[in-house]
Scaffold this active site. Structure first.
Site, PDB file in Angstrom:
ATOM      1  CB  SER A 305      -0.976   0.864   0.957  1.00 40.05           C
ATOM      2  OG  SER A 305      -0.013   0.751   2.463  1.00 40.05           O
ATOM      3  CG  ASP A 306       1.635   5.779  -1.221  1.00 38.44           C
ATOM      4  OD1 ASP A 306       3.065   5.678  -0.018  1.00 38.44           O
ATOM      5  OD2 ASP A 306       1.617   6.851  -2.271  1.00 38.44           O
ATOM      6  CD1 TRP A 307       1.982   8.547   4.465  1.00 31.64           C
ATOM      7  CD2 TRP A 307       4.094   7.762   4.648  1.00 31.64           C
ATOM      8  NE1 TRP A 307       2.754   9.313   6.278  1.00 31.64           N
ATOM      9  CE2 TRP A 307       3.852   8.289   6.387  1.00 31.64           C
ATOM     10  CE3 TRP A 307       5.059   6.788   4.761  1.00 31.64           C
ATOM     11  CZ2 TRP A 307       5.198   8.779   6.773  1.00 31.64           C
ATOM     12  CZ3 TRP A 307       5.861   6.666   5.416  1.00 31.64           C
ATOM     13  CH2 TRP A 307       5.942   7.891   6.798  1.00 31.64           C
TER      14      TRP A 307
END
Ligand code: BGC
Length: 759
Positions: A305-307
């Protein structure tokens, strides 16, 4: 009009996306798979979910009075209690190599105390060189790399970055960005290879091959992470992480191809788009994350996932009523690892969800398999921390030279009235403008820290534009008055006064460093103060060399109309100042070409691959009319194009059209020329793009020298995605354009049309 439509023999889009040939490292696939299965068989649910959990460095660190260290209690909690599989990022700002060694050693030592001794995979944004290690080789950002139109440089930069990332004991690089840099409003356009899918896919695969080499597990290579899958770069508002509307057909035509090629090139990991498209957040899209990514692209690596993006399915997108539901949606959609990254809620919720039967153990095993497989492929089980003595070339002059070459080939000469450039070295120069004396406007974001605001400290030994010019022609010949900050005038009269004593004004406008949402803008025009400065200086009658140091093409039309010459540096990196000075004073010949369309007006933001409808007609003067076109760039020499030759007038499926063109250096100095081949389909069932880049090459020619450049074109190169999302090549007339030369040919198909019945 009746048209015969040929649907590629493979007809179905899925079939076009054949799985990549395994690379070395992957080739031990079955052995590694067995090891991974054996390990998974021993793991508890908690240990598995820990592998899927990624936290940021701050979670396991303390920083006291600026001194960062791994905190014994926190790392123990992360590893022994939560079995965390991955850690990312830097705490604060760049570390020395020695400090990275301490950090990674402390983490891996703790991992070795855990029951199964699974090494942690550390990830970093080494997106233009290893950005968070002091003394590293910083390259131009991707937008500038693309301007070189030189795949070899991208490959070499990738190799060096991988070397220096491993020299920082890190095996995983969150790069390259393969997003389409389609909108100049978007603050991350500088992280992209520009607006063209072909340029992105060719530069992207070159850099991935440099990162991963033939064996991603050796001590000089790292796992690449293609990002941000998919459709991140085109939010409607232009602001980062705001909604996008992208039809499936457009997604497949423009946004997906770089990812298809990157998977074929063997990229080991992928990071997901934080945005939402057509109302669907990609972190919750099973269609994107499983059906397309796995089913069609056959990607077998880690999807991270991203942040905070799983949490944001609840907090921002509101598609999950609770945090726990957000975890369920994302993991079931196909996320393998959560970049949580500040705490352990993901871990707790996922364990509960498995116990409740809302996420299957099979899905968890699948994710963990992918994660452990990459850890094996990277050699982390044998070598969790590298050997400090293995990297004598870190930050070396040999590596720096590659960055010099990249910056020199990137910088793009857009205007050169009366050949005012190159300048003589014995003239008096006023250097002015807000980007003249800061490394922040050369390095941009992701340099030494997230926002790049420490670049002047960490790159103090590198030359700003001012310093490079002073070094080139002697301090005595250079005066400096900033005249303006980025958004207000500052002692403009001093600049005007100094201009009167100068032969030439080098006016440096553009942007300060920014990253992600911090770079959002409400106005694509450069702040008015910068234009005012340009206008005041122009009134002196002294010739103005306008230098644009900026991460995206800000509107500069008024200032630019007053310049005698215009040079775009993009974010050319640590060597950008020196490269620019060499170009301005004739020690280097510019060869960069714009990888984006440079707009003239804020409301006319067409890409070069606009539709014919946007080309305007006599009743409509407000269509496609950029300041400078994609692919544009001048040289100090001239090139003549001739003898465009096609090997046949009619191309059939499974045949190859050989295209040759003679390019001659008709000027007086040696130069490099990017030879760009565009095709246009005259008529098609979907309104065809006016033209599309299908091939390019970069050659070097001495004065008077000629070379014949050869390109091969097949039906696949002419394909597009039709209105039922199928990749097709339709029969009909095509035009090829290289330089000022054009030729036509027909694509012939005997295949009976099998379209959807729409007329
Ligand atoms: C960015 C990613 C980056 C990640 C880790 C995110 O905010 O969107 O591109 O890789 O942070 O630093």
């Amino acid at each position: 009009m009746k048209r015969i439509i040929f649907i590629l023999s493979a007809v179905c889009f899925n079939v076009l996306l054949l799985a990549a040939q395994p690379k070395k490292g992957q080739s031990q696939g079955s052995d590694i798979d067995k090891k991974v299965d054996a390990l998974i068989a021993k793991m508890t649910l908690e240990e598995k979910v820990g592998q899927m959990t990624e936290v940021t460095s701050d979670v396991v660190s303390t920083t006291t009075n600026g001194a960062h260290q791994i905190d014994a209690a926190k790392i123990k909690e992360a590893i022994l209690k939560y079995h965390v599989g991955s850690i990312l990022n830097v705490s604060g700002q760049a570390y020395t190599r020695e400090h990275w060694y301490e950090v990674v050693s402390a983490i891996q030592a703790e991992a070795a105390k855990d029951r199964l001794k699974i090494p942690v995979i550390y990830g970093i944004d080494a997106i233009h060189g290893v950005t968070y290690t002091a003394g590293s080789t910083l390259f131009p950002h991707e937008i500038a790399m693309a301007a070189t139109f030189n795949r070899d440089i991208a490959y070499k930069a990738g190799e060096i970055t991988a070397y220096e990332t491993r020299a920082s004991y890190i095996p995983w690089n969150y790069s390259p960005v393969l997003d389409l840099g389609k909108s100049p409003l978007w603050p991350r356009i500088y992280e992209t290879f520009g607006e063209d899918p072909y340029l992105i896919k060719t530069m992207g695969t070159s850099i991935i091959k440099g990162y991963q080499g033939n064996d991603v597990g050796d001590k000089y290579h790292v796992a690449a992470c293609m990002k941000h899958y998919l459709g991140y770069g085109y939010p409607v508002s232009g602001k980062d992480r705001t909604p996008a509307w992208i039809p499936d057909r457009y997604m497949r035509e423009y946004f997906l191809p770089p990812f298809i090629e990157a998977v074929k090139a063997g990229a080991r990991t992928i990071m997901i788009n934080s945005g939402e498209i057509n109302g669907v957040p990609i972190h919750g899209s099973k269609y994107m994350l499983t059906d397309v990514l796995r089913g069609e692209l056959h990607f077998d690596g880690i999807a991270v996932s991203d942040w905070r993006d799983i949490e944001y399915l609840h907090d921002r997108h509101h598609i999950a009523a609770t945090q726990k539901e957000a975890v369920m949606i994302a993991v079931n959609a196909g996320i393998d690892m959560s970049m949580v990254p500040y705490e352990y809620s993901f871990y707790n919720y996922l364990i509960e969800l498995v116990h409740e039967g809302k996420v299957s153990m099979a899905r968890v095993n699948e994710a963990v398999h992918r994660i452990l497989k990459v850890k094996y492929q990277l050699g982390l089980f044998e070598r969790p921390v590298g050997n400090p003595n293995d990297y004598p070339k870190f930050g070396s002059d040999e590596f720096r030279q590659v960055s010099v070459q990249a910056a020199t080939e990137a910088i793009t000469l857009l205007k050169n009235n009366n050949n005012i450039l190159p300048l003589k070295k014995n003239i008096k120069v006023l250097v002015t403008g807000p980007t003249a004396n800061t490394m922040r406007s050369l390095d941009g974001g992701w340099s030494y820290n997230w926002q790049g605001d420490q670049a002047d400290k960490f790159a103090a030994d590198k030359n700003t534009i001012l310093e490079a010019i002073q070094q080139k022609i002697g301090k005595g010949n250079v005066s400096y008055e900033p005249g303006a900050t980025f958004d207000s005038l500052k002692n403009v009269n001093d600049a005007v006064k100094a201009a009167k004593n100068a032969d030439v004004i080098v006016l440096c406008l553009g942007e300060l460093s920014y990253t992600e949402n911090v770079g959002n803008i409400d106005d694509l025009n450069l702040p008015w103060a910068q234009t005012q400065l340009a206008m005041e200086l122009a009134k002196t009658g002294k010739p103005v060399i306008l230098v644009l140091a900026e991460g995206r093409p800000r509107i500069v039309t008024q200032a630019e109309s007053r310049s005698a010459a215009t040079v775009m540096t993009y974010l050319a990196g640590n060597e950008g100042g020196d490269a620019l000075a060499s170009i301005l004073f004739g020690d280097a010949n510019p060869s960069g070409r714009l990888p984006v369309t440079y707009p003239k007006y804020p409301n006319s933001l067409n890409n070069y691959y606009r539709k014919n409808l946007e080309n305007g007609n006599s009743d409509d003067s407000h269509s496609y009319n950029p300041l400078y076109e994609f692919g544009f760039g001048l040289s100090y020499t001239t090139f003549g194009y001739g003898n465009l030759h096609l090997s046949k007038p009619n191309l059939k499926a499974n045949e190859t059209l050989t295209v040759t063109i003679d390019v001659k250096n008709t000027g007086t100095v040696e130069g490099k020329e990017s030879v760009l081949l565009y095709t246009s389909q005259m008529y098609a069932s979907i309104a065809p793009d006016t033209k599309r880049l299908r091939a390019y090459d970069k050659i070097s020619l001495k004065p008077g020298e000629s070379k014949t450049v050869t390109f091969k074109i097949t039906a696949k190169d002419l394909a597009f995605v039709n209105d039922i999302s199928k990749t097709v090549t339709e029969a009909g007339e095509f035009k090829i354009q290289i330089g000022d030369q054009t030729q036509s040919f027909n694509f012939i198909s005997n295949t009976v049309p099998s379209r959807t019945g729409r007329l």
